[in-house]
Design a protein around this motif. Sequence first.
Motif, PDB file in Angstrom:
ATOM      1  N   LEU A  27       0.835  -1.196   0.000  1.00 10.03           N
ATOM      2  CA  LEU A  27       0.000   0.000   0.000  1.00 10.03           C
ATOM      3  C   LEU A  27       0.870   1.247   0.000  1.00 10.03           C
ATOM      4  O   LEU A  27       0.587   2.224  -0.692  1.00 10.03           O
ATOM      5  N   TYR A  28       1.943   1.205   0.754  1.00 12.23           N
ATOM      6  CA  TYR A  28       2.841   2.356   0.809  1.00 12.23           C
ATOM      7  C   TYR A  28       3.469   2.636  -0.545  1.00 12.23           C
ATOM      8  O   TYR A  28       3.665   3.782  -0.937  1.00 12.23           O
ATOM      9  N   LEU A  29       3.764   1.585  -1.271  1.00 12.23           N
ATOM     10  CA  LEU A  29       4.385   1.756  -2.584  1.00 12.23           C
ATOM     11  C   LEU A  29       3.476   2.516  -3.539  1.00 12.23           C
ATOM     12  O   LEU A  29       3.939   3.084  -4.520  1.00 12.23           O
ATOM     13  N   ASN A  30       2.175   2.528  -3.255  1.00 11.43           N
ATOM     14  CA  ASN A  30       1.232   3.215  -4.133  1.00 11.43           C
ATOM     15  C   ASN A  30       0.995   4.670  -3.737  1.00 11.43           C
ATOM     16  O   ASN A  30       0.318   5.399  -4.452  1.00 11.43           O
ATOM     17  N   LYS A  31       1.522   5.077  -2.602  1.00  9.82           N
ATOM     18  CA  LYS A  31       1.325   6.467  -2.193  1.00  9.82           C
ATOM     19  C   LYS A  31       2.130   7.401  -3.077  1.00  9.82           C
ATOM     20  O   LYS A  31       3.242   7.099  -3.480  1.00  9.82           O
ATOM     21  N   GLU A  32       1.569   8.543  -3.334  1.00  7.99           N
ATOM     22  CA  GLU A  32       2.239   9.507  -4.204  1.00  7.99           C
ATOM     23  C   GLU A  32       3.596   9.891  -3.660  1.00  7.99           C
ATOM     24  O   GLU A  32       4.556  10.037  -4.411  1.00  7.99           O
ATOM     25  N   GLU A  33       3.697  10.055  -2.309  1.00  8.08           N
ATOM     26  CA  GLU A  33       4.967  10.511  -1.762  1.00  8.08           C
ATOM     27  C   GLU A  33       6.069   9.477  -1.930  1.00  8.08           C
ATOM     28  O   GLU A  33       7.254   9.802  -1.850  1.00  8.08           O
ATOM     29  N   LYS A  34       5.707   8.228  -2.149  1.00 12.36           N
ATOM     30  CA  LYS A  34       6.728   7.214  -2.364  1.00 12.36           C
ATOM     31  C   LYS A  34       7.536   7.511  -3.609  1.00 12.36           C
ATOM     32  O   LYS A  34       8.714   7.180  -3.705  1.00 12.36           O
ATOM     33  N   TRP A  35       6.893   8.147  -4.585  1.00  9.70           N
ATOM     34  CA  TRP A  35       7.574   8.402  -5.845  1.00  9.70           C
ATOM     35  C   TRP A  35       8.452   9.667  -5.781  1.00  9.70           C
ATOM     36  O   TRP A  35       9.196   9.949  -6.700  1.00  9.70           O
ATOM     37  N   LYS A  36       8.325  10.429  -4.715  1.00  8.20           N
ATOM     38  CA  LYS A  36       9.071  11.672  -4.615  1.00  8.20           C
ATOM     39  C   LYS A  36      10.463  11.424  -4.042  1.00  8.20           C
ATOM     40  O   LYS A  36      10.720  10.416  -3.399  1.00  8.20           O
ATOM     41  N   GLN A  37      11.333  12.387  -4.256  1.00  4.44           N
ATOM     42  CA  GLN A  37      12.645  12.322  -3.634  1.00  4.44           C
ATOM     43  C   GLN A  37      12.471  12.475  -2.133  1.00  4.44           C
ATOM     44  O   GLN A  37      11.781  13.387  -1.684  1.00  4.44           O
ATOM     45  N   LYS A  53       9.155 -11.619  -5.605  1.00  5.38           N
ATOM     46  CA  LYS A  53       8.777 -11.215  -6.966  1.00  5.38           C
ATOM     47  C   LYS A  53       7.844 -10.004  -6.945  1.00  5.38           C
ATOM     48  O   LYS A  53       8.015  -9.068  -7.735  1.00  5.38           O
ATOM     49  N   THR A  54       6.893  -9.989  -6.038  1.00  4.99           N
ATOM     50  CA  THR A  54       5.928  -8.891  -5.968  1.00  4.99           C
ATOM     51  C   THR A  54       6.607  -7.585  -5.564  1.00  4.99           C
ATOM     52  O   THR A  54       6.330  -6.521  -6.134  1.00  4.99           O
ATOM     53  N   GLY A  55       7.499  -7.652  -4.592  1.00  2.00           N
ATOM     54  CA  GLY A  55       8.218  -6.458  -4.174  1.00  2.00           C
ATOM     55  C   GLY A  55       9.104  -5.902  -5.265  1.00  2.00           C
ATOM     56  O   GLY A  55       9.164  -4.682  -5.480  1.00  2.00           O
ATOM     57  N   TRP A  56       9.782  -6.786  -5.984  1.00  2.00           N
ATOM     58  CA  TRP A  56      10.651  -6.333  -7.079  1.00  2.00           C
ATOM     59  C   TRP A  56       9.829  -5.745  -8.221  1.00  2.00           C
ATOM     60  O   TRP A  56      10.239  -4.784  -8.863  1.00  2.00           O
ATOM     61  N   LYS A  57       8.665  -6.315  -8.473  1.00  2.00           N
ATOM     62  CA  LYS A  57       7.797  -5.753  -9.511  1.00  2.00           C
ATOM     63  C   LYS A  57       7.314  -4.354  -9.113  1.00  2.00           C
ATOM     64  O   LYS A  57       7.217  -3.450  -9.954  1.00  2.00           O
ATOM     65  N   ALA A  58       6.990  -4.186  -7.832  1.00  2.00           N
ATOM     66  CA  ALA A  58       6.560  -2.870  -7.359  1.00  2.00           C
ATOM     67  C   ALA A  58       7.686  -1.851  -7.534  1.00  2.00           C
ATOM     68  O   ALA A  58       7.453  -0.709  -7.954  1.00  2.00           O
ATOM     69  N   GLN A  59       8.909  -2.266  -7.218  1.00  2.00           N
ATOM     70  CA  GLN A  59      10.042  -1.366  -7.398  1.00  2.00           C
ATOM     71  C   GLN A  59      10.243  -1.035  -8.874  1.00  2.00           C
ATOM     72  O   GLN A  59      10.599   0.097  -9.233  1.00  2.00           O
ATOM     73  N   ASN A  60       9.997  -2.004  -9.735  1.00  2.00           N
ATOM     74  CA  ASN A  60      10.152  -1.764 -11.162  1.00  2.00           C
ATOM     75  C   ASN A  60       9.112  -0.775 -11.678  1.00  2.00           C
ATOM     76  O   ASN A  60       9.380  -0.003 -12.610  1.00  2.00           O
ATOM     77  N   LEU A  61       7.918  -0.787 -11.090  1.00  2.00           N
ATOM     78  CA  LEU A  61       6.909   0.217 -11.437  1.00  2.00           C
ATOM     79  C   LEU A  61       7.414   1.613 -11.076  1.00  2.00           C
ATOM     80  O   LEU A  61       7.202   2.576 -11.822  1.00  2.00           O
ATOM     81  N   LYS A  62       8.067   1.718  -9.946  1.00  2.00           N
ATOM     82  CA  LYS A  62       8.649   2.999  -9.552  1.00  2.00           C
ATOM     83  C   LYS A  62       9.714   3.424 -10.563  1.00  2.00           C
ATOM     84  O   LYS A  62       9.764   4.581 -10.985  1.00  2.00           O
ATOM     85  N   PHE A  63      10.596   2.479 -10.945  1.00  2.00           N
ATOM     86  CA  PHE A  63      11.616   2.802 -11.943  1.00  2.00           C
ATOM     87  C   PHE A  63      10.984   3.274 -13.250  1.00  2.00           C
ATOM     88  O   PHE A  63      11.513   4.144 -13.938  1.00  2.00           O
ATOM     89  N   ARG A  64       9.843   2.687 -13.595  1.00  2.00           N
ATOM     90  CA  ARG A  64       9.220   2.985 -14.879  1.00  2.00           C
ATOM     91  C   ARG A  64       8.454   4.306 -14.864  1.00  2.00           C
ATOM     92  O   ARG A  64       8.545   5.089 -15.815  1.00  2.00           O
ATOM     93  N   PHE A  65       7.695   4.549 -13.802  1.00  2.00           N
ATOM     94  CA  PHE A  65       6.794   5.699 -13.794  1.00  2.00           C
ATOM     95  C   PHE A  65       7.286   6.872 -12.944  1.00  2.00           C
ATOM     96  O   PHE A  65       6.784   7.987 -13.093  1.00  2.00           O
ATOM     97  N   ALA A  66       8.221   6.617 -12.070  1.00  2.00           N
ATOM     98  CA  ALA A  66       8.770   7.708 -11.247  1.00  2.00           C
ATOM     99  C   ALA A  66      10.254   7.470 -11.017  1.00  2.00           C
ATOM    100  O   ALA A  66      10.693   7.250  -9.896  1.00  2.00           O
ATOM    101  N   PRO A  67      11.048   7.497 -12.087  1.00  2.00           N
ATOM    102  CA  PRO A  67      12.482   7.221 -11.946  1.00  2.00           C
ATOM    103  C   PRO A  67      13.192   8.325 -11.172  1.00  2.00           C
ATOM    104  O   PRO A  67      12.666   9.435 -11.019  1.00  2.00           O
ATOM    105  N   ASP A  68      14.370   8.013 -10.709  1.00  2.00           N
ATOM    106  CA  ASP A  68      15.181   9.004 -10.007  1.00  2.00           C
ATOM    107  C   ASP A  68      15.686  10.021 -11.027  1.00  2.00           C
ATOM    108  O   ASP A  68      16.514   9.706 -11.885  1.00  2.00           O
ATOM    109  N   LYS A  69      15.194  11.245 -10.929  1.00  2.00           N
ATOM    110  CA  LYS A  69      15.508  12.274 -11.914  1.00  2.00           C
ATOM    111  C   LYS A  69      16.958  12.734 -11.855  1.00  2.00           C
ATOM    112  O   LYS A  69      17.425  13.440 -12.751  1.00  2.00           O
ATOM    113  N   ARG A  70      17.668  12.347 -10.797  1.00  2.00           N
ATOM    114  CA  ARG A  70      19.074  12.716 -10.714  1.00  2.00           C
ATOM    115  C   ARG A  70      19.922  11.909 -11.689  1.00  2.00           C
ATOM    116  O   ARG A  70      21.029  12.318 -12.044  1.00  2.00           O
ATOM    117  N   LEU A  71      19.425  10.748 -12.098  1.00  2.00           N
ATOM    118  CA  LEU A  71      20.141   9.905 -13.043  1.00  2.00           C
ATOM    119  C   LEU A  71      19.876  10.349 -14.478  1.00  2.00           C
ATOM    120  O   LEU A  71      18.801  10.860 -14.789  1.00  2.00           O
TER     121      LEU A  71
END
Length: 459
Positions: A6-16, A52-70
């Motif tokens: 649930l936390y992974l879906n919060k908007e603030e999770k995608w922020k720096q 697998k589920t946790g890694w997929k959730a992290q991959n969603l973050k990489f895809r839709f909210a990547p680290d803009k510093r990179l």
Amino acid sequence: MLNVFLYLNKEEKWKQTTGQDEDENMKIIETYGNYIEKWSNENPGRARWLLKTGWKAQNLKFRFAPDKRLMPAEQYLARLMMDTMIRPLERPEESAIVSIFTPCEILQEAGLHPYNVEGFSCYLSASKAERAFLQQAENTGISETLCSYHKTFIGAAQKKVLPKPKCIVYTNLTCDANLLTFKKLAKMYDVPIFAIDVPMQQNEDNVQYVADQLRKLKDFIEECTGKKITDETLTERLRRSKRTLEKFAQYEKESADRYIPADLVTPLYAGMTNNLLLGTEEEETYVDRLLNDVKKAPAKKGKKIYWMHTIPFWSDAVKNELCFQEKAQIVGCELSRVCEPDFDPEKPYEAMARRMVYHALNGSAIRRIEAGICHAKETGADGVVWFGHWGCKHTLGAAQLAKRKFEEQGIPLLILDGDGCDRSHGGEGQTSTRLGAFLEMLNTETDENTDRQEESHDE
């Protein structure tokens, strides 16, 4: 455990995140790792699902909210590497367990995906789940001094968290832990295994010797998969491998006078993919994007550090000095430049064999050191860290020789001991003190050189 997702879906999770939010993120990862460890004892299938589920959730973050510093290329690389880790969990029957320097082009031609020991252990460590697997391996008689990457994978396999592959392909190249690990895994999983023997001497007879083994590997893979591999398509794949390595070398040269914001995992990603995914369209796409991004990068800032061997990405001491810091950045890692693109792809088996026989880490330590000096100079490095990963005799034994050789070439070198995977071998206090002092020394030398140049100009 549902709270993690649930936390992974919060908007603030995608922020720096910084401060308290960062502490909260670490608590969540610790909770995630604790559940993986707990379920690995009670229900391995459930632990695998969670992984697998946790890694997929992290991959969603990489895809839709990547680290803009990179740079965009490195954002793409994070997704590519995560895809590489997830696929063996989803389709193990289409995967082959491999050592990191196994030439994977033959496997790719048969539709087999690399299921890599070192890579998986990195991700288990990043998930804070490695301790239980390390202890499991040691409890069954595996030596404490065996490489922690290998112990972590063995322990996870013993606990049945990691699924059974189609087959195993490995080489004795550079790492003596391979000789134990892969035979043990083959017996544990009861799957076919193929070993590639690479002699330490660099000559054409040994290239041919390894090439003959690779032809037998082709037969082995065809028998395992029932798929035919043609020399024509394999040759085309080797052409792509050569182009990819040439373009990556070009990127490192062009980045020498540029500022490339760096974390601690991207150099490891490049080291993994430039070996495991070499020959794929995805890897060539990555280096094409690098060449495009470097042209837009600003001028150099701070000190450039070239890293020899693996990187302790989990270390707060290293993060504080080198993670997204303008004062100093890691600009290259030797694992991404282990062979030169001087092979002939029109002879695909000899091409792969030459990469292995003339591999920078094969043979005497001098060859490895000379390759490191060459690549450090190409990246414009101001200094080098030689990381003595616990249990790696090849690296630990060459440390003092490396320090002397690098410094003879005018490149300061810090020998830093630790562990790339196992936090219990960290020594954070010593790492912080020594790395901080090394970077301060590099800055002091620059200031003194500037003063001397100004005095000379005034005279």
